[in-house]
Design a protein around this motif. Structure first.
Motif, PDB file in Angstrom:
ATOM      1  N   ASP A 134      51.687 -38.622  19.712  1.00  0.00           N
ATOM      2  CA  ASP A 134      52.063 -37.881  20.927  1.00  0.00           C
ATOM      3  C   ASP A 134      50.854 -37.303  21.654  1.00  0.00           C
ATOM      4  N   LEU A 135      49.732 -38.014  21.569  1.00  0.00           N
ATOM      5  CA  LEU A 135      48.527 -37.625  22.305  1.00  0.00           C
ATOM      6  C   LEU A 135      48.331 -38.581  23.471  1.00  0.00           C
ATOM      7  N   VAL A 136      47.786 -38.054  24.562  1.00  0.00           N
ATOM      8  CA  VAL A 136      47.524 -38.861  25.747  1.00  0.00           C
ATOM      9  C   VAL A 136      46.150 -38.512  26.288  1.00  0.00           C
ATOM     10  N   ASP A 137      45.480 -39.469  26.890  1.00  0.00           N
ATOM     11  CA  ASP A 137      44.186 -39.182  27.500  1.00  0.00           C
ATOM     12  C   ASP A 137      44.422 -38.469  28.821  1.00  0.00           C
ATOM     13  N   VAL A 138      43.761 -37.347  29.000  1.00  0.00           N
ATOM     14  CA  VAL A 138      43.938 -36.534  30.204  1.00  0.00           C
ATOM     15  C   VAL A 138      43.590 -37.317  31.460  1.00  0.00           C
ATOM     16  N   ARG A 139      42.698 -38.285  31.349  1.00  0.00           N
ATOM     17  CA  ARG A 139      42.310 -39.092  32.504  1.00  0.00           C
ATOM     18  C   ARG A 139      43.498 -39.864  33.067  1.00  0.00           C
ATOM     19  N   ALA A 140      44.477 -40.158  32.202  1.00  0.00           N
ATOM     20  CA  ALA A 140      45.660 -40.905  32.637  1.00  0.00           C
ATOM     21  C   ALA A 140      46.662 -40.007  33.351  1.00  0.00           C
ATOM     22  N   THR A 141      46.804 -38.783  32.880  1.00  0.00           N
ATOM     23  CA  THR A 141      47.788 -37.880  33.486  1.00  0.00           C
ATOM     24  C   THR A 141      47.251 -37.159  34.714  1.00  0.00           C
ATOM     25  N   THR A 142      45.941 -36.911  34.735  1.00  0.00           N
ATOM     26  CA  THR A 142      45.324 -36.177  35.844  1.00  0.00           C
ATOM     27  C   THR A 142      44.017 -36.858  36.228  1.00  0.00           C
ATOM     28  N   PRO A 143      44.096 -37.937  36.997  1.00  0.00           N
ATOM     29  CA  PRO A 143      42.894 -38.731  37.296  1.00  0.00           C
ATOM     30  C   PRO A 143      41.810 -37.979  38.051  1.00  0.00           C
ATOM     31  N   ASP A 144      42.176 -36.912  38.777  1.00  0.00           N
ATOM     32  CA  ASP A 144      41.166 -36.215  39.588  1.00  0.00           C
ATOM     33  C   ASP A 144      40.475 -35.079  38.847  1.00  0.00           C
ATOM     34  N   ILE A 145      40.773 -34.931  37.562  1.00  0.00           N
ATOM     35  CA  ILE A 145      40.151 -33.852  36.799  1.00  0.00           C
ATOM     36  C   ILE A 145      38.760 -34.302  36.327  1.00  0.00           C
ATOM     37  N   GLY A 161      42.184 -21.389   8.738  1.00  0.00           N
ATOM     38  CA  GLY A 161      43.044 -22.458   9.236  1.00  0.00           C
ATOM     39  C   GLY A 161      42.319 -23.302  10.273  1.00  0.00           C
ATOM     40  N   TRP A 162      42.905 -24.412  10.598  1.00  0.00           N
ATOM     41  CA  TRP A 162      42.281 -25.337  11.530  1.00  0.00           C
ATOM     42  C   TRP A 162      42.379 -24.842  12.973  1.00  0.00           C
ATOM     43  N   SER A 163      41.389 -25.190  13.739  1.00  0.00           N
ATOM     44  CA  SER A 163      41.420 -24.887  15.170  1.00  0.00           C
ATOM     45  C   SER A 163      42.581 -25.629  15.822  1.00  0.00           C
ATOM     46  N   ARG A 164      43.174 -25.027  16.862  1.00  0.00           N
ATOM     47  CA  ARG A 164      44.247 -25.697  17.592  1.00  0.00           C
ATOM     48  C   ARG A 164      43.735 -26.942  18.314  1.00  0.00           C
ATOM     49  N   HIS A 165      42.433 -27.012  18.495  1.00  0.00           N
ATOM     50  CA  HIS A 165      41.851 -28.232  19.060  1.00  0.00           C
ATOM     51  C   HIS A 165      42.208 -29.442  18.191  1.00  0.00           C
ATOM     52  N   CYS A 166      42.276 -29.232  16.885  1.00  0.00           N
ATOM     53  CA  CYS A 166      42.483 -30.336  15.952  1.00  0.00           C
ATOM     54  C   CYS A 166      43.899 -30.906  16.013  1.00  0.00           C
ATOM     55  N   GLY A 167      44.793 -30.188  16.684  1.00  0.00           N
ATOM     56  CA  GLY A 167      46.149 -30.685  16.900  1.00  0.00           C
ATOM     57  C   GLY A 167      46.390 -31.106  18.334  1.00  0.00           C
ATOM     58  N   TYR A 214      52.711 -20.284  18.187  1.00  0.00           N
ATOM     59  CA  TYR A 214      53.228 -19.944  16.863  1.00  0.00           C
ATOM     60  C   TYR A 214      53.886 -21.154  16.200  1.00  0.00           C
ATOM     61  N   ASP A 215      53.550 -22.317  16.708  1.00  0.00           N
ATOM     62  CA  ASP A 215      54.066 -23.564  16.156  1.00  0.00           C
ATOM     63  C   ASP A 215      52.929 -24.570  16.065  1.00  0.00           C
ATOM     64  N   PRO A 216      51.938 -24.293  15.198  1.00  0.00           N
ATOM     65  CA  PRO A 216      50.776 -25.182  15.100  1.00  0.00           C
ATOM     66  C   PRO A 216      51.199 -26.620  14.802  1.00  0.00           C
ATOM     67  N   GLN A 217      50.565 -27.546  15.482  1.00  0.00           N
ATOM     68  CA  GLN A 217      50.859 -28.959  15.268  1.00  0.00           C
ATOM     69  C   GLN A 217      49.979 -29.520  14.152  1.00  0.00           C
ATOM     70  N   PRO A 218      50.449 -30.553  13.492  1.00  0.00           N
ATOM     71  CA  PRO A 218      49.645 -31.144  12.410  1.00  0.00           C
ATOM     72  C   PRO A 218      48.289 -31.602  12.927  1.00  0.00           C
ATOM     73  N   ILE A 219      47.280 -31.419  12.110  1.00  0.00           N
ATOM     74  CA  ILE A 219      45.958 -31.899  12.511  1.00  0.00           C
ATOM     75  C   ILE A 219      45.935 -33.421  12.423  1.00  0.00           C
ATOM     76  N   ILE A 220      45.099 -34.014  13.239  1.00  0.00           N
ATOM     77  CA  ILE A 220      44.993 -35.469  13.295  1.00  0.00           C
ATOM     78  C   ILE A 220      43.521 -35.817  13.087  1.00  0.00           C
ATOM     79  N   TYR A 221      43.227 -36.501  12.018  1.00  0.00           N
ATOM     80  CA  TYR A 221      41.834 -36.834  11.713  1.00  0.00           C
ATOM     81  C   TYR A 221      41.328 -37.924  12.645  1.00  0.00           C
ATOM     82  N   GLY A 222      40.041 -37.861  12.915  1.00  0.00           N
ATOM     83  CA  GLY A 222      39.430 -38.867  13.765  1.00  0.00           C
ATOM     84  C   GLY A 222      39.609 -40.261  13.208  1.00  0.00           C
TER      85      GLY A 222
END
Length: 230
Positions: A44-55, A135-141, A214-222
């Motif tokens: 359920d991850l998406v590249d931001v370039r696809a959703t917001t091309p002008d960012i 705990g893991w950074s929210r970046h990791c989810g 308050y609902d941390p998502q599972p971390i996803i390894y590279g």
């Protein structure tokens, strides 16, 4: 020298002069299809370039311009977020565009392997907490993003500090005396809050998706996304 030769020289000289006065274009990163982006979809991850091309995308950890002074992401690192988080970011970008501003992303999804490396080598800065202790950074989810404000030409606006610098003065509650910095920070904060983000108290550039606070998502390894760490 005849008149045609002088005319050619004049045109060349004028062209050089005008090119030196050109307004720099906004730096953006084009979406590059990759196996990692395909794998990310199953998480359920998406590249931001696809959703917001002008960012504007400028992933600091894919360059040497970061606290470690060398890249830890591959040069073609995708800028990933959870789909819901990316949609909120799209809203924030639209709100800022209407005011003549925009966003530049410095970091989004961060592989846990990178988080461990940042803590190991820069944990003393206070910006990278131990995964074991805190705990893991929210970046990791994929539910947190580091970013700044740019104008319509893509020029970064003055903020309290630069990215991952001067942690003692990086609070979201600006206590300095520069009215321009205060104004810029307020514009950024208002748009991100309206879009559904909450700002980290100690880092003005860090925003968490409020719906996952308050609902941390599972971390996803590279390695699960075929993203190598340098």
């Amino acid at each position: 020298m005849n008149s045609d030769s002088w005319r050619i020289i004049l045109c060349i000289t004028l062209g050089i002069a005008l090119s030196g006065c050109a307004v720099p274009e906004e730096r953006r990163s084009a979406l590059v299809p990759s196996h990692s982006i395909e794998l990310a979809q199953s998480f359920d991850l998406v590249d931001v370039r696809a959703t917001t091309p002008d960012i504007a995308i400028d992933l600091r950890y894919a360059t040497a311009d970061n606290v470690l002074k060398h890249p830890i992401y591959p040069a073609r690192m995708p800028c990933l977020l959870r789909i819901e988080t990316a949609e909120k970011l799209k809203t924030a970008q639209a709100l800022l565009r209407a005011q003549g501003y925009g966003l530049r992303i410095w970091d989004a999804y961060r592989p846990p392997e990178a988080q461990e490396k940042l803590h190991r080598h820069a944990g003393s800065t206070g910006m990278f907490l131990s995964p074991e202790a805190s705990g893991w950074s929210r970046h990791c989810g994929g539910i947190a993003v580091d970013l700044t404000l740019v104008d319509a030409q893509g020029r970064e606006q003055r903020m309290p500090t630069y990215f991952d610098q001067d942690f003692a003065n990086a609070s979201r509650r600006y206590r300095g005396s520069d009215p321009v910095v205060k104004h810029n920070l307020q514009i950024l904060q208002a748009a991100m809050k309206q879009a559904g983000f909450i700002q980290l108290e100690s880092e003005w550039w860090h925003f968490d998706d409020k719906d996952f606070l308050y609902d941390p998502q599972p971390i996803i390894y590279g390695r699960q996304l075929a993203i190598p760490m340098l």
